[in-house]
Write an enzyme that holds these catalytic residues in place. Structure first.
Site, PDB file in Angstrom:
ATOM      1  CB  CYS A 200      13.261  45.915 -35.176  1.00 41.61           C
ATOM      2  SG  CYS A 200      13.565  44.398 -34.266  1.00 41.61           S
TER       3      CYS A 200
ATOM      4  CG  HIS B 256       9.867  42.511 -36.977  1.00 44.84           C
ATOM      5  ND1 HIS B 256      10.547  41.479 -37.593  1.00 44.84           N
ATOM      6  CD2 HIS B 256      10.776  43.080 -36.142  1.00 44.84           C
ATOM      7  CE1 HIS B 256      11.783  41.430 -37.149  1.00 44.84           C
ATOM      8  NE2 HIS B 256      11.956  42.389 -36.273  1.00 44.84           N
TER       9      HIS B 256
HETATM   10  P1  NAP Z   1      24.853  42.379 -36.883  1.00 52.37           P
HETATM   11  O1  NAP Z   1      24.365  41.997 -38.233  1.00 52.37           O
HETATM   12  O2  NAP Z   1      25.298  41.315 -35.958  1.00 52.37           O
HETATM   13  O3  NAP Z   1      26.050  43.470 -37.073  1.00 52.37           O
HETATM   14  C1  NAP Z   1      26.839  43.921 -35.998  1.00 52.37           C
HETATM   15  C2  NAP Z   1      27.872  44.950 -36.457  1.00 52.37           C
HETATM   16  O4  NAP Z   1      28.655  45.349 -35.326  1.00 52.37           O
HETATM   17  C3  NAP Z   1      28.860  44.437 -37.506  1.00 52.37           C
HETATM   18  O5  NAP Z   1      29.287  45.504 -38.324  1.00 52.37           O
HETATM   19  C4  NAP Z   1      30.041  43.963 -36.636  1.00 52.37           C
HETATM   20  O6  NAP Z   1      31.299  44.028 -37.299  1.00 52.37           O
HETATM   21  C5  NAP Z   1      30.032  45.020 -35.559  1.00 52.37           C
HETATM   22  N1  NAP Z   1      30.642  44.506 -34.324  1.00 52.37           N
HETATM   23  C6  NAP Z   1      30.351  43.343 -33.679  1.00 52.37           C
HETATM   24  N2  NAP Z   1      31.149  43.207 -32.586  1.00 52.37           N
HETATM   25  C7  NAP Z   1      31.949  44.278 -32.580  1.00 52.37           C
HETATM   26  C8  NAP Z   1      33.005  44.716 -31.715  1.00 52.37           C
HETATM   27  N3  NAP Z   1      33.380  44.003 -30.625  1.00 52.37           N
HETATM   28  N4  NAP Z   1      33.630  45.885 -31.991  1.00 52.37           N
HETATM   29  C9  NAP Z   1      33.268  46.605 -33.078  1.00 52.37           C
HETATM   30  N5  NAP Z   1      32.296  46.254 -33.931  1.00 52.37           N
HETATM   31  C10 NAP Z   1      31.641  45.112 -33.681  1.00 52.37           C
HETATM   32  O7  NAP Z   1      23.727  43.189 -36.098  1.00 52.37           O
HETATM   33  P2  NAP Z   1      22.470  44.006 -36.688  1.00 52.37           P
HETATM   34  O8  NAP Z   1      21.280  43.144 -36.836  1.00 52.37           O
HETATM   35  O9  NAP Z   1      22.928  44.824 -37.841  1.00 52.37           O
HETATM   36  O10 NAP Z   1      22.110  44.956 -35.428  1.00 52.37           O
HETATM   37  C11 NAP Z   1      22.929  46.062 -35.083  1.00 52.37           C
HETATM   38  C12 NAP Z   1      22.307  46.784 -33.877  1.00 52.37           C
HETATM   39  O11 NAP Z   1      21.018  47.279 -34.254  1.00 52.37           O
HETATM   40  C13 NAP Z   1      22.076  45.861 -32.675  1.00 52.37           C
HETATM   41  O12 NAP Z   1      22.267  46.608 -31.499  1.00 52.37           O
HETATM   42  C14 NAP Z   1      20.628  45.443 -32.839  1.00 52.37           C
HETATM   43  O13 NAP Z   1      20.035  45.066 -31.620  1.00 52.37           O
HETATM   44  C15 NAP Z   1      20.014  46.720 -33.389  1.00 52.37           C
HETATM   45  N6  NAP Z   1      18.827  46.539 -34.188  1.00 52.37           N
HETATM   46  C16 NAP Z   1      18.746  45.561 -35.144  1.00 52.37           C
HETATM   47  C17 NAP Z   1      17.581  45.439 -35.911  1.00 52.37           C
HETATM   48  C18 NAP Z   1      17.422  44.381 -36.974  1.00 52.37           C
HETATM   49  O14 NAP Z   1      16.281  44.261 -37.513  1.00 52.37           O
HETATM   50  N7  NAP Z   1      18.451  43.620 -37.344  1.00 52.37           N
HETATM   51  C19 NAP Z   1      16.527  46.323 -35.703  1.00 52.37           C
HETATM   52  C20 NAP Z   1      16.645  47.326 -34.723  1.00 52.37           C
HETATM   53  C21 NAP Z   1      17.801  47.424 -33.981  1.00 52.37           C
HETATM   54  P3  NAP Z   1      31.996  42.704 -37.969  1.00 52.37           P
HETATM   55  O15 NAP Z   1      31.242  42.435 -39.246  1.00 52.37           O
HETATM   56  O16 NAP Z   1      33.387  43.172 -38.202  1.00 52.37           O
HETATM   57  O17 NAP Z   1      31.859  41.606 -36.959  1.00 52.37           O
END
Ligand code: NAP
Length: 347
Positions: free
Chosen positions: A144, A237
């Site tokens: 990000c 950010h």
């Molecule tokens: P998050 O809020 O923690 O969401 C994670 C998602 O994955 C939820 O839908 C969760 O489902 C699902 N999940 C978790 N464990 C799982 C499993 N074992 N099997 C299947 N589904 C599962 O994370 P996020 O911030 O959205 O980030 C998602 C990805 O994008 C990550 O790889 C992160 O590094 C990347 N990213 C994030 C950002 C940011 O600014 N947040 C920016 C760039 C990249 P449940 O709700 O059912 O648990």
């Protein structure tokens, strides 16, 4: 484009997944037909778990699937945690899907493109080499912070040749996903460490601004030092960037390089492309997260405070919306590029 192509979102209930749902609903090229999350969420409606006030009823009514079910959509947008993404994305790519992923699992893989459409769309050529591994493919978007910083560095590398870069980040809470750091740690505080972040910020700009040789990405040579810090901002950010170049550029030349940058894909008119990828702000107190993160519908990088220095040639501040340019918008723009290039659906 003759008709909208079906798209699935993996990790649809997370911070990035939820942003994707909003952006794919009503998209002119894509139709959101499938959503998946963890076993705890599988079987529930999107509307049972998320605030769906501004989503169409047909999206709120979609039932969350398990990731090991069979998926129909040729294009799957992944917002899974990296540890989960490694196996799931390879499995689904092996079953013929094109995965466009936010996760870091494959970003460093030399055979997987790490794309910012305005900067290195030619790296999509790496998909050809993936045929030996998967019948589908994997395309990734950057970390990000890197999504905004590498975009800002692109015109400077092209015009002046970067030789060394230092980056300090002031990262928003939403970058940590759900539930994020405890309120007790965040309020009245700055957290001086974000696990796993600094190596990504050091490596990914070099891959993006490097080249492709055969079926491998070849990183650019300039080293990057990174310090990543969490601050009590909701979204956006802010990054302090210092650069050294082959020839010392003036503030005016750097400002011109930013302002004249339109990117490689401007002529494609991709639906998520901002009209200006980079905007230069003149005021001493900009960019600021609250005032500038939504510029260009969250896809524009705002830069400011461009100044000459002694230890480095030029320093500046860059701001980008971590959930949009840094995640959901970046993945969507990559998916649009893939469709425009005929890599998925009927271009
Ligand atoms: P998050 O809020 O923690 O969401 C994670 C998602 O994955 C939820 O839908 C969760 O489902 C699902 N999940 C978790 N464990 C799982 C499993 N074992 N099997 C299947 N589904 C599962 O994370 P996020 O911030 O959205 O980030 C998602 C990805 O994008 C990550 O790889 C992160 O590094 C990347 N990213 C994030 C950002 C940011 O600014 N947040 C920016 C760039 C990249 P449940 O709700 O059912 O648990």
């Amino acid at each position: 484009m003759s008709q909208r192509i079906p798209v699935g979102v993996l990790g649809a209930t997370g911070r990035v997944g939820e942003t994707l749902l909003h952006r794919v609903a009503n998209h002119p090229w894509f139709e959101l037909t499938e959503v998946g999350a963890s076993e705890q969420s599988a079987g529930k409606r999107v509307g049972d778990l998320l605030d769906t006030n501004s989503l169409p009823t047909e999206v709120a009514d979609l039932t969350l699937r398990r990731l090991d079910e069979s998926w129909e959509s040729p294009l799957l947008l992944s917002a899974l945690p990296s540890g989960v993404a490694r196996d799931v994305e390879a499995d689904l790519a092996g079953r013929g899907h094109l995965i466009v992923s936010n996760a870091s699992a494959y970003r460093a893989d030399p055979g997987v493109p790490l794309i910012i459409p305005e900067v290195n769309p030619d790296h999509l050529a790496l998909l050809e080499g993936q045929r030996e591994r998967w019948s589908g493919g994997i395309v990734t978007n950057p970390n990000c912070v890197v999504a905004g910083v590498a975009l800002a560095l692109a015109p400077l590398h092209r015009s002046f040749g970067l030789t060394r870069v230092a980056v300090t980040t002031y990262q928003a809470i939403s970058g940590a996903g759900r539930p994020g750091p405890a309120a007790f740690d965040l309020v009245d505080n700055v957290l001086p460490f974000i696990a796993g972040e600094e190596p990504k910020i050091a490596a990914e700009p070099r891959k993006i601004l490097g080249g492709v040789t055969g079926s491998s990405a070849t990183p650019a040579a300039f080293p990057v030092d990174a310090t990543a810090v969490r601050v009590a901002v909701l979204d956006g950010h802010l990054t302090a960037v210092s650069i050294e170049c082959e020839d010392r550029p003036s503030v005016e030349a750097v400002t011109h390089a930013f302002r004249s940058f339109r990117g490689e894909v401007a002529e494609l008119n991709l639906p998520t492309s901002p009209s200006e990828p980079i905007v230069v702000l003149e005021q001493d107190d900009r960019p600021q997260p609250r005032l500038d993160r939504d510029r260009g519908d969250g896809m524009t990088v705002s830069v400011g405070r461009i100044r000459e220095g002694e230890a480095f040639h030029i320093s500046f501040l860059a701001l980008s919306h971590n959930l949009v340019r840094g995640a959901a918008g970046a993945a969507l723009l990559n998916a649009e590029l893939c469709r425009a290039r005929g890599l998925v659906g009927d271009a």
